[in-house]
Design a protein around this motif. Structure first.
Motif, short mmCIF file in Angstrom:
data_model
loop_
_atom_site.label_atom_id
_atom_site.label_comp_id
_atom_site.label_asym_id
_atom_site.label_seq_id
_atom_site.Cartn_x
_atom_site.Cartn_y
_atom_site.Cartn_z
N VAL A 1 0.84 -1.21 0.00
CA VAL A 1 0.00 0.00 0.00
C VAL A 1 0.87 1.25 0.00
N TYR A 2 1.94 1.23 0.81
CA TYR A 2 2.85 2.37 0.88
C TYR A 2 3.51 2.63 -0.47
N ILE A 3 3.97 1.56 -1.11
CA ILE A 3 4.61 1.73 -2.43
C ILE A 3 3.61 2.25 -3.45
N ALA A 4 2.37 1.76 -3.40
CA ALA A 4 1.35 2.22 -4.35
C ALA A 4 1.06 3.71 -4.16
N PHE A 5 0.91 4.15 -2.90
CA PHE A 5 0.67 5.57 -2.62
C PHE A 5 1.85 6.41 -3.07
N GLN A 6 3.05 5.93 -2.80
CA GLN A 6 4.25 6.69 -3.18
C GLN A 6 4.37 6.80 -4.69
N ASP A 7 4.12 5.73 -5.42
CA ASP A 7 4.15 5.79 -6.88
C ASP A 7 3.11 6.78 -7.41
N TYR A 8 1.92 6.76 -6.80
CA TYR A 8 0.87 7.67 -7.23
C TYR A 8 1.28 9.12 -6.97
N LEU A 9 1.97 9.36 -5.83
CA LEU A 9 2.43 10.71 -5.51
C LEU A 9 3.44 11.19 -6.54
N PHE A 10 4.38 10.35 -6.92
CA PHE A 10 5.38 10.71 -7.93
C PHE A 10 4.71 11.02 -9.28
N GLU A 11 3.77 10.18 -9.67
CA GLU A 11 3.08 10.40 -10.94
C GLU A 11 2.29 11.72 -10.91
N MET A 12 1.65 11.99 -9.78
CA MET A 12 0.87 13.23 -9.65
C MET A 12 1.77 14.46 -9.77
N MET A 13 2.96 14.38 -9.16
CA MET A 13 3.88 15.52 -9.24
C MET A 13 4.38 15.74 -10.65
N LEU A 14 4.58 14.68 -11.39
CA LEU A 14 4.99 14.82 -12.80
C LEU A 14 3.89 15.47 -13.62
N VAL A 15 2.65 15.10 -13.33
CA VAL A 15 1.52 15.72 -14.05
C VAL A 15 1.43 17.21 -13.72
N VAL A 16 1.59 17.54 -12.43
CA VAL A 16 1.55 18.95 -12.02
C VAL A 16 2.67 19.74 -12.69
N GLU A 17 3.86 19.13 -12.74
CA GLU A 17 5.00 19.80 -13.40
C GLU A 17 4.71 20.03 -14.87
N GLY A 18 4.12 19.06 -15.55
CA GLY A 18 3.80 19.23 -16.96
C GLY A 18 2.77 20.33 -17.20
N VAL A 19 1.78 20.43 -16.32
CA VAL A 19 0.77 21.49 -16.45
C VAL A 19 1.40 22.86 -16.24
N MET A 20 2.28 22.96 -15.25
CA MET A 20 2.94 24.24 -14.99
C MET A 20 3.80 24.66 -16.17
N LEU A 21 4.51 23.73 -16.80
CA LEU A 21 5.34 24.08 -17.95
C LEU A 21 4.48 24.59 -19.11
N LYS A 22 3.32 24.00 -19.32
CA LYS A 22 2.44 24.45 -20.41
C LYS A 22 1.88 25.84 -20.11
N LYS A 23 1.49 26.08 -18.86
CA LYS A 23 0.94 27.38 -18.49
C LYS A 23 1.98 28.48 -18.61
N LEU A 24 3.19 28.21 -18.11
CA LEU A 24 4.23 29.22 -18.16
C LEU A 24 4.71 29.46 -19.58
#
Length: 210
Positions: free
Chosen positions: A24-47
């Motif tokens: 469960v911990y690994i699954a949550f951690q992987d999801y957190l990493f994926e979410m941060m990559l998505v947020v980073e991609g959105v920020m790059l497009k906006k900027l």
């Protein structure tokens, strides 16, 4: 992560609760990493769409890594509390609960000394079984050997009966008496042959001296 082996829970669930929590911990951690990559991609497009923006992708990546580290620290604290609750209240079998396959122990309780005595008795029985199996194998080998000897004796008896029949046909009388007489005659012949050989040797020696 809990160090309690939780063997009874492992027997019931078929897996260790700690392994479940780790997944469960690994699954949550992987999801957190994926979410941060998505947020980073959105920020790059906006900027990228803002004219005159001087924020570079490397700066965004540094900010993303800092935020990820902040999120991971808080997530670890929250997960530690969640793990404690799950291991104690959800994945924990109460001490007063007995699994169906272990109810026989409640009906027939035994101490460690009694269990050790049963183990010793079982070991002795196993040794006796091995000894009896070896004895049975030796007896079978001896029986086979006796069968072979019996077959040879039957051949000798058949040969004896055949010789006795031949003696009767030629009027030789009893085969035992004939065999004894034959043995005596053979011994006499051997004595005569020996005497002849000795005389022959003496004659050769005499001729050589002459």
């Amino acid at each position: 992560m809990s160090v309690d082996p939780m063997t009874y829970e492992t027997q019931f669930f078929g897996f260790t609760p700690q392994t479940c929590m780790l997944r469960v911990y690994i699954a949550f951690q992987d999801y957190l990493f994926e979410m941060m990559l998505v947020v980073e991609g959105v920020m790059l497009k906006k900027l990228d769409g803002i004219p005159g923006c001087k924020v570079s992708p490397s700066q965004i990546r540094k900010c993303t890594e800092k935020f990820l580290l902040f999120m991971k620290e808080h997530f670890d604290k929250l997960f530690a509390k969640m793990e404690e609750v799950l291991l104690q209240l959800v994945l924990k079998i109460p001490k007063n609960v007995l699994l169906p396959e272990d109810r026989v122990q409640e009906q027939y309780p035994y101490s460690k000394e009694e269990f050790q005595a049963l183990q010793d008795e079982l070991q002795q029985l196993q040794q006796q079984c091995r000894a009896e199996a070896a004895l049975e194998q030796a007896l079978r080998a001896e029986l086979e050997e006796q069968k072979a000897v019996k077959a040879e004796l039957e051949k000798i008896l058949q040969c004896y009966d055949g010789l006795e029949s031949i003696c009767r046909e030629h009027g030789a009388g009893n085969f035992k008496e004939s065999f004894a007489l034959l043995t005596q005659n053979c011994k006499k012949l051997q004595d005569v042959l020996k005497d002849v050989e000795e005389k022959s040797t003496k004659m050769k020696q005499h001729d050589q001296l002459m």
